[in-house]
Design a protein around this motif. Sequence first.
Motif, mmCIF file in Angstrom:
data_model
loop_
_atom_site.group_PDB
_atom_site.id
_atom_site.type_symbol
_atom_site.label_atom_id
_atom_site.label_comp_id
_atom_site.label_asym_id
_atom_site.label_seq_id
_atom_site.Cartn_x
_atom_site.Cartn_y
_atom_site.Cartn_z
ATOM 1 N N LYS A 174 25.706 42.965 35.108
ATOM 2 C CA LYS A 174 25.522 42.053 33.972
ATOM 3 C C LYS A 174 24.683 40.834 34.343
ATOM 4 O O LYS A 174 24.081 40.190 33.478
ATOM 5 C CB LYS A 174 26.890 41.601 33.441
ATOM 6 N N ILE A 175 24.628 40.488 35.618
ATOM 7 C CA ILE A 175 23.963 39.250 36.033
ATOM 8 C C ILE A 175 22.451 39.360 35.856
ATOM 9 O O ILE A 175 21.822 40.313 36.329
ATOM 10 C CB ILE A 175 24.321 38.903 37.490
ATOM 11 N N LYS A 176 21.875 38.359 35.183
ATOM 12 C CA LYS A 176 20.428 38.309 34.949
ATOM 13 C C LYS A 176 19.688 37.700 36.133
ATOM 14 O O LYS A 176 18.585 38.123 36.477
ATOM 15 C CB LYS A 176 20.126 37.512 33.685
ATOM 16 N N PHE A 177 20.255 36.655 36.718
ATOM 17 C CA PHE A 177 19.657 36.109 37.938
ATOM 18 C C PHE A 177 20.727 35.455 38.790
ATOM 19 O O PHE A 177 21.775 35.037 38.301
ATOM 20 C CB PHE A 177 18.500 35.144 37.658
ATOM 21 N N VAL A 178 20.431 35.379 40.081
ATOM 22 C CA VAL A 178 21.296 34.676 41.024
ATOM 23 C C VAL A 178 20.423 33.744 41.851
ATOM 24 O O VAL A 178 19.332 34.120 42.284
ATOM 25 C CB VAL A 178 22.075 35.668 41.922
ATOM 26 N N ILE A 179 20.897 32.521 42.017
ATOM 27 C CA ILE A 179 20.189 31.502 42.796
ATOM 28 C C ILE A 179 21.061 31.124 43.982
ATOM 29 O O ILE A 179 22.281 30.961 43.839
ATOM 30 C CB ILE A 179 19.908 30.241 41.951
ATOM 31 N N VAL A 180 20.448 30.954 45.145
ATOM 32 C CA VAL A 180 21.156 30.400 46.296
ATOM 33 C C VAL A 180 20.459 29.107 46.684
ATOM 34 O O VAL A 180 19.237 29.064 46.853
ATOM 35 C CB VAL A 180 21.209 31.391 47.482
ATOM 36 N N THR A 181 21.226 28.018 46.761
ATOM 37 C CA THR A 181 20.667 26.711 47.109
ATOM 38 C C THR A 181 20.699 26.529 48.623
ATOM 39 O O THR A 181 21.677 26.885 49.278
ATOM 40 C CB THR A 181 21.445 25.576 46.419
ATOM 41 N N LEU A 182 19.612 25.946 49.146
ATOM 42 C CA LEU A 182 19.448 25.833 50.595
ATOM 43 C C LEU A 182 19.189 24.396 51.043
ATOM 44 O O LEU A 182 18.565 24.162 52.077
ATOM 45 C CB LEU A 182 18.284 26.735 51.045
ATOM 46 N N GLY A 183 19.651 23.420 50.275
ATOM 47 C CA GLY A 183 19.482 22.024 50.662
ATOM 48 C C GLY A 183 18.024 21.630 50.743
ATOM 49 O O GLY A 183 17.231 21.907 49.833
ATOM 50 N N GLU A 184 17.643 21.013 51.853
ATOM 51 C CA GLU A 184 16.271 20.546 52.008
ATOM 52 C C GLU A 184 15.272 21.698 52.123
ATOM 53 O O GLU A 184 14.059 21.489 52.024
ATOM 54 C CB GLU A 184 16.157 19.654 53.240
ATOM 55 N N ASP A 185 15.775 22.928 52.309
ATOM 56 C CA ASP A 185 14.900 24.103 52.351
ATOM 57 C C ASP A 185 14.678 24.712 50.969
ATOM 58 O O ASP A 185 14.070 25.785 50.863
ATOM 59 C CB ASP A 185 15.475 25.162 53.297
ATOM 60 N N GLY A 186 15.163 24.062 49.933
ATOM 61 C CA GLY A 186 14.900 24.519 48.579
ATOM 62 C C GLY A 186 15.904 25.539 48.084
ATOM 63 O O GLY A 186 17.116 25.370 48.213
ATOM 64 N N CYS A 187 15.422 26.649 47.548
ATOM 65 C CA CYS A 187 16.304 27.656 46.985
ATOM 66 C C CYS A 187 15.595 29.003 46.916
ATOM 67 O O CYS A 187 14.367 29.082 46.999
ATOM 68 C CB CYS A 187 16.791 27.246 45.585
#
Length: 319
Positions: A174-187
Amino acid sequence: MSHDSLPPLPENRIVLAVGTVGVDFLATVASYPDPDDKIRTTSLKVANDPQGRGILEELQADGVDTSSVVVSEEGYPPMIPSDLSQTSLSSALDGARMLYLDGRIHETALLVAQEAARKNVPILVEGERIREGLDDLLKLADYAICSAKFPQASMDKAASIPSALVSILVRLPKIKFVIVTLGEDGCLMLERSVDEAPQSEEMDVDILLELLKQRKDDNIAIPTCVSSPVTKLRANGVGTVCGRLFVGTAEKVPPSELQDTTGAGDSFIGAVLYAICSNMPPEKMLPFAAQVAATCCRAVGARTGLPHCTDARLASFLS
């Protein structure tokens, strides 16, 4: 900026949230302490009103509707499903554009998520770390935002973060997108495609990530984003998914302006919710969310530095 020139708000912008609210006690120190060091604070902020009432008053002052908040009169028990009547639940979801769940108080969150799914209200779930009941929430989610450590911790077979993102989309259709946050390295973001990839060959997701990283311009201070075309992505031992991979950068905040990273991740999520309500494309959404998070880091406290729509730093995203 005059009232007439304010950027228009999304027409359908009601976001219902289920989770916890907290009070941060912020201590300022002269320098960052080494492990096991003791250091005196130069200042300490403590609210002088009752914490619960102070939280509600602060949210109300910022225009947040707190009418659906359940206030406990008996200390601090966790919220349970019986605290919500069917009438209050339906009323809270009426007109909602999104439901946001932070992964806590899972039994109550699941009740609300099930009702939201029944009403076709999209759901965004935060995966900060493995929590009881989080898997059940993710099965109902349309979007997920994770911390750097969560994807691999939750997907046992994944050898890397990109592989874990593929695994999430494979296991959670069902998931359309998944984001992982990486702090100063962005995402990083993996978006599922409803269309088949034009090319028949599969591409290893880790190789694709390295190719995208080569396209980044590290000399640009403001947040940017590079993306792949729709591709059939493979993760060894996990499977394949058709989608696009995005690499978002963080703003390079000058050390003299960096005050406090408290709340940076939460502000990023809030900006993504705003972007979804505004129908922002991912290429714009990721730099926008990174810019909001970076602006938040320029003041002490989780919410003190949150930008308003009139902030000049956001003009290019909201025009």
